[in-house]
Design a protein around this motif. Structure first.
Motif, PDB file in Angstrom:
ATOM      1  N   PRO A   8       0.850  -1.206   0.000  1.00  0.00           N
ATOM      2  CA  PRO A   8       0.000   0.000   0.000  1.00  0.00           C
ATOM      3  C   PRO A   8       0.878   1.247   0.000  1.00  0.00           C
ATOM      4  N   GLU A   9       0.470   2.265  -0.779  1.00  0.00           N
ATOM      5  CA  GLU A   9       1.325   3.457  -0.882  1.00  0.00           C
ATOM      6  C   GLU A   9       1.435   4.180   0.448  1.00  0.00           C
ATOM      7  N   LEU A  10       0.295   4.516   1.023  1.00  0.00           N
ATOM      8  CA  LEU A  10       0.294   5.399   2.190  1.00  0.00           C
ATOM      9  C   LEU A  10       0.277   4.590   3.481  1.00  0.00           C
ATOM     10  N   MET A  11       0.974   5.091   4.495  1.00  0.00           N
ATOM     11  CA  MET A  11       1.007   4.413   5.801  1.00  0.00           C
ATOM     12  C   MET A  11      -0.066   5.057   6.679  1.00  0.00           C
ATOM     13  N   LEU A  12      -1.310   4.614   6.458  1.00  0.00           N
ATOM     14  CA  LEU A  12      -2.475   5.304   7.018  1.00  0.00           C
ATOM     15  C   LEU A  12      -2.887   4.808   8.398  1.00  0.00           C
ATOM     16  N   ALA A  19       4.164   2.959  15.552  1.00  0.00           N
ATOM     17  CA  ALA A  19       5.318   2.057  15.663  1.00  0.00           C
ATOM     18  C   ALA A  19       6.490   2.610  14.857  1.00  0.00           C
ATOM     19  N   TYR A  20       6.197   3.169  13.672  1.00  0.00           N
ATOM     20  CA  TYR A  20       7.263   3.720  12.825  1.00  0.00           C
ATOM     21  C   TYR A  20       7.905   4.936  13.507  1.00  0.00           C
ATOM     22  N   ALA A  21       7.049   5.822  14.056  1.00  0.00           N
ATOM     23  CA  ALA A  21       7.575   7.048  14.670  1.00  0.00           C
ATOM     24  C   ALA A  21       8.368   6.737  15.935  1.00  0.00           C
ATOM     25  N   PRO A  28      20.307   4.771  10.474  1.00  0.00           N
ATOM     26  CA  PRO A  28      20.084   4.998   9.033  1.00  0.00           C
ATOM     27  C   PRO A  28      19.742   6.446   8.690  1.00  0.00           C
ATOM     28  N   HIS A  29      19.036   7.134   9.573  1.00  0.00           N
ATOM     29  CA  HIS A  29      18.624   8.497   9.227  1.00  0.00           C
ATOM     30  C   HIS A  29      19.780   9.489   9.355  1.00  0.00           C
ATOM     31  N   GLU A  30      20.635   9.281  10.363  1.00  0.00           N
ATOM     32  CA  GLU A  30      21.844  10.115  10.453  1.00  0.00           C
ATOM     33  C   GLU A  30      22.761   9.762   9.278  1.00  0.00           C
ATOM     34  N   LEU A  51      10.326  14.755   0.408  1.00  0.00           N
ATOM     35  CA  LEU A  51       9.153  14.065  -0.154  1.00  0.00           C
ATOM     36  C   LEU A  51       8.900  12.743   0.576  1.00  0.00           C
ATOM     37  N   GLY A  52       7.649  12.529   1.022  1.00  0.00           N
ATOM     38  CA  GLY A  52       7.313  11.322   1.794  1.00  0.00           C
ATOM     39  C   GLY A  52       8.013  11.363   3.144  1.00  0.00           C
ATOM     40  N   CYS A  53       7.843  12.505   3.848  1.00  0.00           N
ATOM     41  CA  CYS A  53       8.629  12.773   5.068  1.00  0.00           C
ATOM     42  C   CYS A  53       8.241  11.905   6.251  1.00  0.00           C
ATOM     43  N   GLY A  54       7.069  11.245   6.205  1.00  0.00           N
ATOM     44  CA  GLY A  54       6.627  10.448   7.352  1.00  0.00           C
ATOM     45  C   GLY A  54       6.558  11.310   8.602  1.00  0.00           C
ATOM     46  N   LEU A  74       6.475  16.716   3.068  1.00  0.00           N
ATOM     47  CA  LEU A  74       5.159  16.437   2.471  1.00  0.00           C
ATOM     48  C   LEU A  74       4.899  14.943   2.588  1.00  0.00           C
ATOM     49  N   ASP A  75       3.719  14.582   3.124  1.00  0.00           N
ATOM     50  CA  ASP A  75       3.382  13.154   3.218  1.00  0.00           C
ATOM     51  C   ASP A  75       1.876  12.987   3.055  1.00  0.00           C
ATOM     52  N   GLY A  76       1.483  11.901   2.389  1.00  0.00           N
ATOM     53  CA  GLY A  76       0.069  11.665   2.128  1.00  0.00           C
ATOM     54  C   GLY A  76      -0.665  10.974   3.260  1.00  0.00           C
ATOM     55  N   ALA A  77       0.018  10.633   4.338  1.00  0.00           N
ATOM     56  CA  ALA A  77      -0.630   9.909   5.446  1.00  0.00           C
ATOM     57  C   ALA A  77      -0.726  10.805   6.683  1.00  0.00           C
ATOM     58  N   PRO A  78      -1.924  11.347   6.952  1.00  0.00           N
ATOM     59  CA  PRO A  78      -2.054  12.198   8.139  1.00  0.00           C
ATOM     60  C   PRO A  78      -1.602  11.492   9.416  1.00  0.00           C
ATOM     61  N   CYS A 103      -0.740  14.352  -1.007  1.00  0.00           N
ATOM     62  CA  CYS A 103      -0.461  13.099  -1.702  1.00  0.00           C
ATOM     63  C   CYS A 103       0.122  13.401  -3.081  1.00  0.00           C
ATOM     64  N   LEU A 104       1.256  12.797  -3.374  1.00  0.00           N
ATOM     65  CA  LEU A 104       1.872  12.949  -4.694  1.00  0.00           C
ATOM     66  C   LEU A 104       1.136  12.066  -5.693  1.00  0.00           C
ATOM     67  N   PRO A 105       0.962  12.499  -6.924  1.00  0.00           N
ATOM     68  CA  PRO A 105       1.589  13.672  -7.528  1.00  0.00           C
ATOM     69  C   PRO A 105       0.771  14.954  -7.435  1.00  0.00           C
ATOM     70  N   SER A 119      14.620  12.712  -0.193  1.00  0.00           N
ATOM     71  CA  SER A 119      13.534  11.754   0.009  1.00  0.00           C
ATOM     72  C   SER A 119      14.134  10.439   0.506  1.00  0.00           C
ATOM     73  N   ASN A 120      13.602   9.940   1.616  1.00  0.00           N
ATOM     74  CA  ASN A 120      14.085   8.667   2.159  1.00  0.00           C
ATOM     75  C   ASN A 120      12.948   7.664   2.230  1.00  0.00           C
ATOM     76  N   SER A 121      13.131   6.544   1.552  1.00  0.00           N
ATOM     77  CA  SER A 121      12.205   5.412   1.678  1.00  0.00           C
ATOM     78  C   SER A 121      10.793   5.698   1.182  1.00  0.00           C
ATOM     79  N   LEU A 122      10.669   6.617   0.244  1.00  0.00           N
ATOM     80  CA  LEU A 122       9.368   6.835  -0.408  1.00  0.00           C
ATOM     81  C   LEU A 122       9.245   5.997  -1.676  1.00  0.00           C
TER      82      LEU A 122
HETATM   83  C1  SAM Z   1       8.716   4.314   4.834  1.00  0.00           C
HETATM   84  S1  SAM Z   1       7.965   5.855   5.073  1.00  0.00           S
HETATM   85  C2  SAM Z   1       9.377   6.911   5.111  1.00  0.00           C
HETATM   86  C3  SAM Z   1       9.146   8.151   5.935  1.00  0.00           C
HETATM   87  C4  SAM Z   1      10.347   9.082   6.090  1.00  0.00           C
HETATM   88  N1  SAM Z   1      10.836   9.564   4.825  1.00  0.00           N
HETATM   89  C5  SAM Z   1      11.450   8.413   6.864  1.00  0.00           C
HETATM   90  O1  SAM Z   1      12.502   8.159   6.286  1.00  0.00           O
HETATM   91  O2  SAM Z   1      11.257   8.143   8.061  1.00  0.00           O
HETATM   92  C6  SAM Z   1       7.223   6.229   3.502  1.00  0.00           C
HETATM   93  C7  SAM Z   1       6.274   7.409   3.558  1.00  0.00           C
HETATM   94  O3  SAM Z   1       5.861   7.770   2.236  1.00  0.00           O
HETATM   95  C8  SAM Z   1       4.506   8.173   2.292  1.00  0.00           C
HETATM   96  N2  SAM Z   1       3.927   8.107   0.950  1.00  0.00           N
HETATM   97  C9  SAM Z   1       3.761   6.998   0.182  1.00  0.00           C
HETATM   98  N3  SAM Z   1       3.181   7.301  -0.991  1.00  0.00           N
HETATM   99  C10 SAM Z   1       2.987   8.653  -0.986  1.00  0.00           C
HETATM  100  C11 SAM Z   1       2.420   9.567  -1.916  1.00  0.00           C
HETATM  101  N4  SAM Z   1       1.927   9.163  -3.109  1.00  0.00           N
HETATM  102  N5  SAM Z   1       2.373  10.882  -1.574  1.00  0.00           N
HETATM  103  C12 SAM Z   1       2.854  11.303  -0.386  1.00  0.00           C
HETATM  104  N6  SAM Z   1       3.398  10.463   0.541  1.00  0.00           N
HETATM  105  C13 SAM Z   1       3.474   9.160   0.247  1.00  0.00           C
HETATM  106  C14 SAM Z   1       3.886   7.199   3.290  1.00  0.00           C
HETATM  107  O4  SAM Z   1       2.669   7.677   3.813  1.00  0.00           O
HETATM  108  C15 SAM Z   1       4.995   7.089   4.335  1.00  0.00           C
HETATM  109  O5  SAM Z   1       4.829   8.021   5.360  1.00  0.00           O
END
Ligand code: SAM
Length: 224
Positions: A8-12, A19-21, A28-30, A51-54, A74-78, A103-105, A119-122
């Motif tokens: 699934p795209e978004l982590m809703l 758990a992620y936060a 890895p982030h440093e 982009l996809g900042c989580g 910017l992140d698509g998951a409130p 939500c992108l795009p 952008s990390n892990s988007l």
């Molecule tokens: C694995 S997390 C990474 C979060 C952060 N970048 C980090 O490194 O901790 C991926 C993030 O991308 C977001 N995401 C996925 N598809 C997206 C889209 N189309 N638009 C915006 N955000 C999106 C998800 O909601 C999720 O928060």
């Protein structure tokens, strides 16, 4: 090579986001910020787009490293932004980090065009990976520094299971499952090179940096 299995795209889900936060991604982030600094030596100032900042952990670490920048996440998951509120509350760089839902795009970086995009892990979350490269082309300024880090898909199911056992054995169930699904959803370096060529970004470099990560970086073309 095993086929890609998108997740699934978004982590809703609030439980997933919490758990992620709460997970410890300090190394890895440093490492993400260190790798950016090695790739683009020198100061960074002005607005940066994440982009996809989580929950914003990378945004905060980036802002802490570069005191003259502001980071727009910017992140698509409130649920991810809500889960990040605790990180933001106690962080000394929080006043220079602005996270918003989008939500992108369709969503745009609020201060586009940006001279720096991270952008990390988007990428592995996107069903259509072209969305990331088109967003970068749309929201980046001419000559912008672009730095992306992501997982890369292992060759076999056994290799996926070995990585999960090595790096997530002690993690909560929800995170362990997410990591396994993410490895299956990730792209290979060659697939990313093809995406870049299709986007006209074939001057970008794709480099394997660990048993599970790759970095993708370059500068957008200067204006004609
Ligand atoms: C694995 S997390 C990474 C979060 C952060 N970048 C980090 O490194 O901790 C991926 C993030 O991308 C977001 N995401 C996925 N598809 C997206 C889209 N189309 N638009 C915006 N955000 C999106 C998800 O909601 C999720 O928060």
């Amino acid at each position: 090579m095993i086929p890609r299995q998108p997740e699934p795209e978004l982590m809703l889900e609030p439980e997933q986001a919490r758990a992620y936060a709460e997970a410890d991604f300090a190394a890895p982030h440093e490492g993400f910020v260190d790798a950016f600094a090695e790739t683009f030596p020198g100061p960074v100032s002005g607005p940066v787009l994440d982009l996809g900042c989580g929950p914003g952990d990378v945004s905060l670490r980036f802002a802490a490293r570069y005191p003259a920048c502001e980071v727009d996440g910017l992140d698509g998951a409130p649920a991810m932004l809500v889960a990040g509120a605790a990180l933001m509350a106690s962080h000394p760089a929080a006043d220079r980090v602005h996270l918003s839902a989008g939500c992108l795009p369709d969503a745009r970086g609020p201060r586009a065009p940006y001279a720096t995009i991270i952008s990390n892990s988007l990428l592995h979350h996107l069903h259509d990976p072209a969305v990331l490269w088109q967003t970068i082309l749309r929201d980046g300024a001419p000559g912008a520094a672009v730095f992306v880090m992501d997982l890369r898909r292992p060759d076999s199911v056994a290799a996926v299971k070995a990585l999960v056992a090595e790096y997530a054995a002690e993690a909560p169930d929800v995170l362990r499952h997410d990591f396994e699904h993410s490895l299956h959803a990730a792209f290979t370096p060659d697939e990313v090179r093809e995406q870049l060529a299709n986007a006209g970004l074939d001057t970008f470099t794709v480099r394997v940096t660990s048993d599970r990560h790759m970095i993708i970086f370059g500068r957008l073309p200067e204006a004609a």
